[in-house]
Motif scaffolding. Structure first.
Motif, short mmCIF file in Angstrom:
data_model
loop_
_atom_site.label_atom_id
_atom_site.label_comp_id
_atom_site.label_asym_id
_atom_site.label_seq_id
_atom_site.Cartn_x
_atom_site.Cartn_y
_atom_site.Cartn_z
N ASP A 95 0.86 -1.18 0.00
CA ASP A 95 0.00 0.00 0.00
C ASP A 95 0.90 1.23 0.00
O ASP A 95 0.98 1.97 0.97
CB ASP A 95 -0.90 -0.01 1.23
CG ASP A 95 -1.96 1.09 1.16
OD1 ASP A 95 -2.18 1.63 0.06
OD2 ASP A 95 -2.54 1.40 2.22
N ARG A 155 7.42 8.68 4.02
CA ARG A 155 7.10 7.91 5.22
C ARG A 155 7.12 8.86 6.41
O ARG A 155 8.14 9.50 6.66
CB ARG A 155 8.08 6.76 5.42
CG ARG A 155 7.87 6.01 6.73
CD ARG A 155 8.64 4.73 6.80
NE ARG A 155 8.09 3.74 5.87
CZ ARG A 155 8.54 2.49 5.80
NH1 ARG A 155 9.53 2.09 6.58
NH2 ARG A 155 7.99 1.64 4.96
N ASP A 215 2.84 4.88 -0.73
CA ASP A 215 2.62 6.29 -1.02
C ASP A 215 3.85 6.76 -1.80
O ASP A 215 4.86 7.11 -1.21
CB ASP A 215 2.45 7.10 0.26
CG ASP A 215 2.37 8.60 -0.01
OD1 ASP A 215 2.22 8.98 -1.18
OD2 ASP A 215 2.47 9.38 0.96
N ARG A 216 3.77 6.70 -3.12
CA ARG A 216 4.93 7.00 -3.95
C ARG A 216 5.09 8.49 -4.24
O ARG A 216 6.05 8.89 -4.90
CB ARG A 216 4.87 6.22 -5.26
CG ARG A 216 5.02 4.72 -5.04
CD ARG A 216 5.30 3.98 -6.32
NE ARG A 216 5.69 2.61 -6.07
CZ ARG A 216 6.08 1.76 -7.02
NH1 ARG A 216 6.13 2.17 -8.28
NH2 ARG A 216 6.43 0.52 -6.71
N SER A 217 4.16 9.30 -3.80
CA SER A 217 4.24 10.75 -3.99
C SER A 217 4.53 11.12 -5.44
O SER A 217 5.36 11.99 -5.73
CB SER A 217 5.33 11.34 -3.07
OG SER A 217 5.07 11.02 -1.72
N GLY A 276 8.95 7.83 -2.31
CA GLY A 276 7.70 8.18 -1.67
C GLY A 276 7.96 8.90 -0.37
O GLY A 276 9.04 9.46 -0.14
#
Length: 307
Positions: free
Chosen positions: A17, A80, A19-21, A78
């Protein structure tokens, strides 16, 4: 991750899941050093990790730029906890880049031991590291390439052409006969006794279902009548995407092995395979692979999944 409908097999490398931005990649400053930057170091499919007291592996997010003043490209992986996570591939050992305390672990061998929430970063870092390691010159004119878009695009410094990361689709399938038996094969390059399901790369202009049928026909001489998609898995060694299928044959179950490619193949009942694995006469893939997930899927079936 979106809800998946229908049958879907999972492995330690599919519970993702990220979040690669992606919308931040166009910001020219996104790769600049800063207090919010953390670095994932990779080399040839391995990533810097640490092991906790329970034996679980975690990616090491370094706070200092590990490039030592060299020009290895960075990749925005991404975010974190609000921090930018940047990947950097260290192609060759060197005193400037090799921290003696850095523990690089081959992802394909330790995926089942890796913390679940680190899998997405590890996959992206090793995949993009492999791409940057292999793509240094323009395939059109041979000039040097320069990274843009957070490391996700390479532009030729001479002709201006853009080049993007490549992913090679490959099908992998659990082949079954009319009696419900599973076909396992030993590739000519596998060690003695090691068996797995069939797999192969998708050819240009070919559907995924067509690739399943062609590979089965080429490798063991069987005619595929029906296929059922069951899931996918990134496999960044160096750049594959595995697409998993169940496949049922029509007609004869007689095997004709591809010369020089398949050393042996045989049909197994569930009882036969369990016994062979238990006595050590047959080895099967580890739990990190989609091949193992397909085998376990068949072993655990209580009824025909087509029903």
């Amino acid at each position: 991750m979106p809800t998946l409908r229908g049958p879907h097999l999972r492995t330690p490398l599919t519970l993702l899941d990220p979040d690669r931005s992606a919308l931040e990649r166009s910001d020219p400053s996104i790769l600049e050093p800063g207090e919010d930057a953390r670095y994932v170091v990779t080399r040839a499919g391995a990533a810097a990790m640490s092991e906790d007291e329970d034996g679980v592996l975690h990616l090491v997010l370094e706070s200092d730029d590990p490039r030592g003043g060299t020009v290895q490209p960075l990749v925005l992986l991404g975010r974190r906890e609000g921090r930018r996570v940047l990947g950097v591939e260290i192609a060759e050992p060197s005193p400037e880049l090799d921290d003696p305390g850095r523990d690089l672990r081959d992802l394909r061998h330790v995926a089942s031991e890796l913390a679940e929430d680190d899998a997405d970063l590890a996959l992206a870092a090793t995949s993009m590291g492999a791409w940057h390691r292999s793509m240094r010159h323009c395939p059109l004119c041979g000039a040097l390439l320069a990274a843009e878009m957070g490391g996700w695009v390479l532009r030729c410094t001479e002709d201006g052409s853009e080049h993007f990361p490549r992913t090679d689709p490959a099908v992998i399938m659990s082949v079954r006969d009319g009696a419900g038996r599973l076909l396992l094969a030993r590739n000519a390059h596998f060690p003695t006794g090691f068996h797995s399901v069939l797999a192969g790369f998708v050819e240009p202009g070919e559907t995924l279902e067509g690739a399943v049928a062609r590979e089965v026909a080429e490798e063991v001489g069987l005619d595929v009548a029906e296929v059922q998609y069951v899931g996918s898995q990134p496999w960044p060694f160096p750049r594959s995407l595995m697409l998993g299928y169940r496949a049922w044959i029509r007609g004869t179950d007689t095997l004709t092995l591809a010369d020089g490619e398949i050393a042996e193949a045989r049909w197994f009942t569930r009882e036969e395979l369990r016994a062979a694995v238990e006595d050590g006469s047959v080895g099967i893939p580890g739990t990190a692979s989609l091949g193992r997930a397909l085998i376990d899927d068949w072993l655990d079936e209580a009824e025909d999944p087509r029903a």
